[in-house]
Design a protein around this motif. Structure first.
Motif, PDB file in Angstrom:
ATOM      1  N   ASP A  13       9.112  -0.963  11.506  1.00 28.15           N
ATOM      2  CA  ASP A  13       9.199  -0.325  10.192  1.00 28.15           C
ATOM      3  C   ASP A  13       8.552  -1.203   9.115  1.00 28.15           C
ATOM      4  O   ASP A  13       7.885  -0.709   8.211  1.00 28.15           O
ATOM      5  CB  ASP A  13      10.657  -0.038   9.825  1.00 28.15           C
ATOM      6  CG  ASP A  13      11.242   1.084  10.668  1.00 28.15           C
ATOM      7  OD1 ASP A  13      10.464   1.793  11.341  1.00 28.15           O
ATOM      8  OD2 ASP A  13      12.477   1.239  10.680  1.00 28.15           O
ATOM      9  N   LEU A  14       8.780  -2.501   9.246  1.00 30.89           N
ATOM     10  CA  LEU A  14       8.199  -3.430   8.275  1.00 30.89           C
ATOM     11  C   LEU A  14       6.674  -3.422   8.376  1.00 30.89           C
ATOM     12  O   LEU A  14       5.960  -3.377   7.360  1.00 30.89           O
ATOM     13  CB  LEU A  14       8.754  -4.836   8.540  1.00 30.89           C
ATOM     14  CG  LEU A  14       8.449  -5.930   7.530  1.00 30.89           C
ATOM     15  CD1 LEU A  14       8.818  -5.521   6.118  1.00 30.89           C
ATOM     16  CD2 LEU A  14       9.187  -7.210   7.913  1.00 30.89           C
ATOM     17  N   SER A  15       6.186  -3.441   9.593  1.00 33.02           N
ATOM     18  CA  SER A  15       4.740  -3.391   9.818  1.00 33.02           C
ATOM     19  C   SER A  15       4.161  -2.086   9.287  1.00 33.02           C
ATOM     20  O   SER A  15       3.133  -2.079   8.595  1.00 33.02           O
ATOM     21  CB  SER A  15       4.465  -3.537  11.324  1.00 33.02           C
ATOM     22  OG  SER A  15       3.175  -3.098  11.634  1.00 33.02           O
ATOM     23  N   ILE A  26      14.649  -0.163   5.443  1.00 33.64           N
ATOM     24  CA  ILE A  26      14.813  -1.281   6.379  1.00 33.64           C
ATOM     25  C   ILE A  26      16.046  -2.050   5.926  1.00 33.64           C
ATOM     26  O   ILE A  26      16.100  -2.530   4.784  1.00 33.64           O
ATOM     27  CB  ILE A  26      13.577  -2.199   6.373  1.00 33.64           C
ATOM     28  CG1 ILE A  26      12.313  -1.386   6.688  1.00 33.64           C
ATOM     29  CG2 ILE A  26      13.756  -3.336   7.385  1.00 33.64           C
ATOM     30  CD1 ILE A  26      11.030  -2.132   6.486  1.00 33.64           C
ATOM     31  N   PRO A  27      17.040  -2.142   6.797  1.00 36.48           N
ATOM     32  CA  PRO A  27      18.306  -2.740   6.361  1.00 36.48           C
ATOM     33  C   PRO A  27      18.130  -4.167   5.854  1.00 36.48           C
ATOM     34  O   PRO A  27      17.372  -4.945   6.433  1.00 36.48           O
ATOM     35  CB  PRO A  27      19.178  -2.700   7.628  1.00 36.48           C
ATOM     36  CG  PRO A  27      18.253  -2.415   8.767  1.00 36.48           C
ATOM     37  CD  PRO A  27      17.063  -1.721   8.198  1.00 36.48           C
ATOM     38  N   GLY A  33      10.606  -7.199  -2.633  1.00 37.28           N
ATOM     39  CA  GLY A  33      10.024  -7.964  -1.537  1.00 37.28           C
ATOM     40  C   GLY A  33       9.112  -7.111  -0.665  1.00 37.28           C
ATOM     41  O   GLY A  33       8.011  -7.527  -0.293  1.00 37.28           O
ATOM     42  N   LEU A  34       9.569  -5.908  -0.351  1.00 38.32           N
ATOM     43  CA  LEU A  34       8.736  -5.016   0.474  1.00 38.32           C
ATOM     44  C   LEU A  34       7.429  -4.685  -0.238  1.00 38.32           C
ATOM     45  O   LEU A  34       6.354  -4.709   0.371  1.00 38.32           O
ATOM     46  CB  LEU A  34       9.500  -3.722   0.783  1.00 38.32           C
ATOM     47  CG  LEU A  34      10.616  -3.818   1.820  1.00 38.32           C
ATOM     48  CD1 LEU A  34      11.277  -2.448   1.999  1.00 38.32           C
ATOM     49  CD2 LEU A  34      10.107  -4.329   3.160  1.00 38.32           C
ATOM     50  N   ARG A  35       7.512  -4.388  -1.518  1.00 40.06           N
ATOM     51  CA  ARG A  35       6.291  -4.049  -2.267  1.00 40.06           C
ATOM     52  C   ARG A  35       5.333  -5.238  -2.284  1.00 40.06           C
ATOM     53  O   ARG A  35       4.124  -5.077  -2.234  1.00 40.06           O
ATOM     54  CB  ARG A  35       6.654  -3.629  -3.705  1.00 40.06           C
ATOM     55  CG  ARG A  35       7.018  -2.152  -3.813  1.00 40.06           C
ATOM     56  CD  ARG A  35       7.052  -1.671  -5.258  1.00 40.06           C
ATOM     57  NE  ARG A  35       8.296  -2.042  -5.920  1.00 40.06           N
ATOM     58  CZ  ARG A  35       8.394  -2.983  -6.863  1.00 40.06           C
ATOM     59  NH1 ARG A  35       7.334  -3.629  -7.277  1.00 40.06           N
ATOM     60  NH2 ARG A  35       9.568  -3.259  -7.402  1.00 40.06           N
TER      61      ARG A  35
END
Lengths: 256, 282
Positions: A13-15, A26-27, A33-35
């Motif tokens: 999911d992160l990829s 994503i837990p 951070g994701l952005r």
């Protein structure tokens, strides 16, 4: 693999988010951070392509360029471990998905390839040339080719004209791209069809110019091979001075 | 080439933008250089020749990018074979990689994504480090990476690193700037973190600059000068270690060469406070 399925899925999911920017859960993660990861990953890909294809970047409108980058990163599974070689995969991606037709830019594949080939030749692993001497007989001698080269066939002359003009001149444009053995600079030379034929017979068949001219005379039932030979000699002399040809083989190979 | 014994060794990343300062003007004269093997494997022509000269003149450390030790994908042994050949060709003494993943479902991502700090991740990563070490026939060093979001963690970062190092037998490449960055981003005490690291397993240290991109986030850019709080953390770290090499990382936004030398001198002056006494008089 010793990951549990949920850990594997978290990494997937992160990829996926990094490659697409599409919303995902994503837990334990933070939105900021994701952005940031999405920004860093996409910037890496974009910067690599901008560096490799400065002309293409300039001539494509922002929306088309950005679409190409986004689609390439999202849909193409990058194979190389070396990011500086990724532009080669980009060239193939654009060609296979036929954006040239889709966007009515028939020169697009040629332009990208033309820009990539300079990098490829500049960085290609060193190849040792056959032993050679500068003393030889140009008609009969075995000519040694600089092995660090690529022979390129373009459909549109993007190396001669701006792209909007190049699309008015479709044809067969042969070009030699090679690395100077001393300066290591990349050099370009336009070749005629006869130059190309001559080069390929020298490079791959190790034929002398006399042999090549005699073969053409026979093949096309010519009455005189002399004009052909004169052109070939001029080509070889010119390109020997410019280091596409390095000299004459130390030992002449037998022709059967 | 070998590192100098019984003294501080301060290295610098060899980058094309500053290559002339290493090779032509000799303005940068580090005790060793560090490069990413991915940037130089199978490189010919001008830059291939430049790198041969670098490896002739300086001890070379490798700091990899694409091994993707935390990936669920199979290890890429074709790539590792190339790394192994490169190590042999250039007499490389240290090969390090990042404690992260950079490839998934057979697609490279070209950046360092965080591994979830979990028990199964420890087992997975330890197994892969062991495979790599067996294949290369040498221990590797693993770097603590900077990360910008926690990801489904079941343990602390410190526990994660400690378990991996102790179970795999690898060394630790301790990036002091990354500790600072992570401590800021994830609200922990960097000094406590350093104290909790397996310091007897540190192979070498990284130092670098970073950029604060928002009130709550710092990104490890390697594009700025090192700031004083990171020097302070470095001083604290060095005081706890035996003598190990120290590398200054700078990847872009290069300042004048004298500023890079100033940073290397800063690092040297700090390590000399603690490690100079290790020098054995001739």
């Amino acid at each position: 693999m010793l990951y549990q399925p949920d850990t594997y899925k978290i990494e997937q999911d992160l990829s996926r988010f990094g490659r697409t920017g599409n919303d995902t859960f994503i837990p334990g993660t933070t939105e900021e951070g994701l952005r940031q990861y999405r920004r860093l990953l996409r910037n890496n890909i974009n910067n690599t392509m901008v560096q490799a294809f400065p002309i293409s970047r300039q001539v494509l409108p922002d929306e088309e360029w950005n679409e190409l980058i986004n689609l390439f990163f999202a849909d193409h599974d990058a194979k190389t471990t070396q990011i500086w070689k990724l532009p080669a995969e980009f060239v193939t991606f654009v060609k296979e998905n036929d954006y040239a037709t889709l966007w009515s830019k028939p020169w697009l594949n040629d332009l990208l390839y033309f820009e990539w080939i300079e990098i490829e030749v500049y960085t290609m692993p060193d190849i040792e040339a056959e032993p050679f001497t500068l003393q030889g007989e140009i008609r009969e001698g075995t000519i040694v080719v600089n092995p660090e080269h690529r022979l390129v066939l373009l459909r549109y002359p993007v190396h001669l004209y701006a792209v909007e003009e190049a699309k008015n001149h479709p044809g067969d444009y042969f070009m030699m791209v090679y690395r100077h053995p001393e300066t290591r600079e990349v050099l370009f030379a336009d070749l005629t069809a006869l130059d190309t034929f001559t080069f390929e017979n020298i490079a791959h068949e190790q034929l002398s110019l006399s042999d090549i001219a005699a073969g053409l005379k026979l093949q096309f039932a010519l009455s005189d091979q002399h004009p052909l030979l004169t052109n070939m000699i001029a080509f070889v002399q010119k390109m020997m001075a410019q280091k596409l040809f390095l000299g004459y083989a130390v030992e002449r190979k037998e022709q059967f | 080439m070998n590192l100098r014994e019984n003294t501080s060794n301060i290295g610098m990343g060899f980058r094309r933008d500053i290559a002339d300062a290493f090779l032509k003007t000799n303005e940068i004269n580090p005790d060793f250089v560090e490069v990413a093997p991915e940037n130089w494997i199978n490189m010919g022509g001008y830059w291939g020749a430049q790198f041969k000269e670098v490896s002739r003149r300086f001890p070379v450390f490798l700091h990899g990018l694409s091994l993707s030790i935390g990936s669920p994908d199979e290890l890429d042994f074709d790539f590792l074979r190339q790394v192994k050949n490169f190590i042999e060709e250039h007499d490389v003494r240290v090969y390090s990689e990042h404690l992260s993943f950079a490839k998934l479902d057979n697609a490279h991502l070209y950046d360092l994504l965080p591994i979830p700090f979990r028990d199964d991740s420890v087992k997975h990563v330890v197994d892969r480090i062991n495979q790599v070490q067996d294949f290369l026939g040498m221990p590797i060093a693993i770097e603590n990476v900077s990360y910008y979001t926690p990801v489904a963690a079941q343990m602390t970062e410190s526990e994660f690193i400690n378990q991996i190092v102790s179970q795999s037998g690898c060394s630790l490449l301790l990036d002091v700037n990354n500790v600072y960055v992570n401590a800021f981003n994830h609200h922990y005490d960097p000094y406590e973190f350093i104290s909790g690291m397996p310091l007897d397993r540190v192979a070498y240290l990284h130092m670098a600059g970073h950029e604060q991109v928002s009130p709550t986030l710092i990104v490890d850019t390697h594009g700025e000068a090192i700031i004083d709080p990171v020097y302070d953390l470095f001083d604290f770290t060095v005081a706890k270690l035996k003598s190990v090499p120290v590398l200054l990382e700078r990847d872009f936004n290069f300042p004048e060469i004298r500023m890079l030398n100033h940073e290397m001198n800063q690092l040297r002056s700090i390590v000399n406070k603690y490690w100079i006494k290790d020098v054995v008089p001739a």
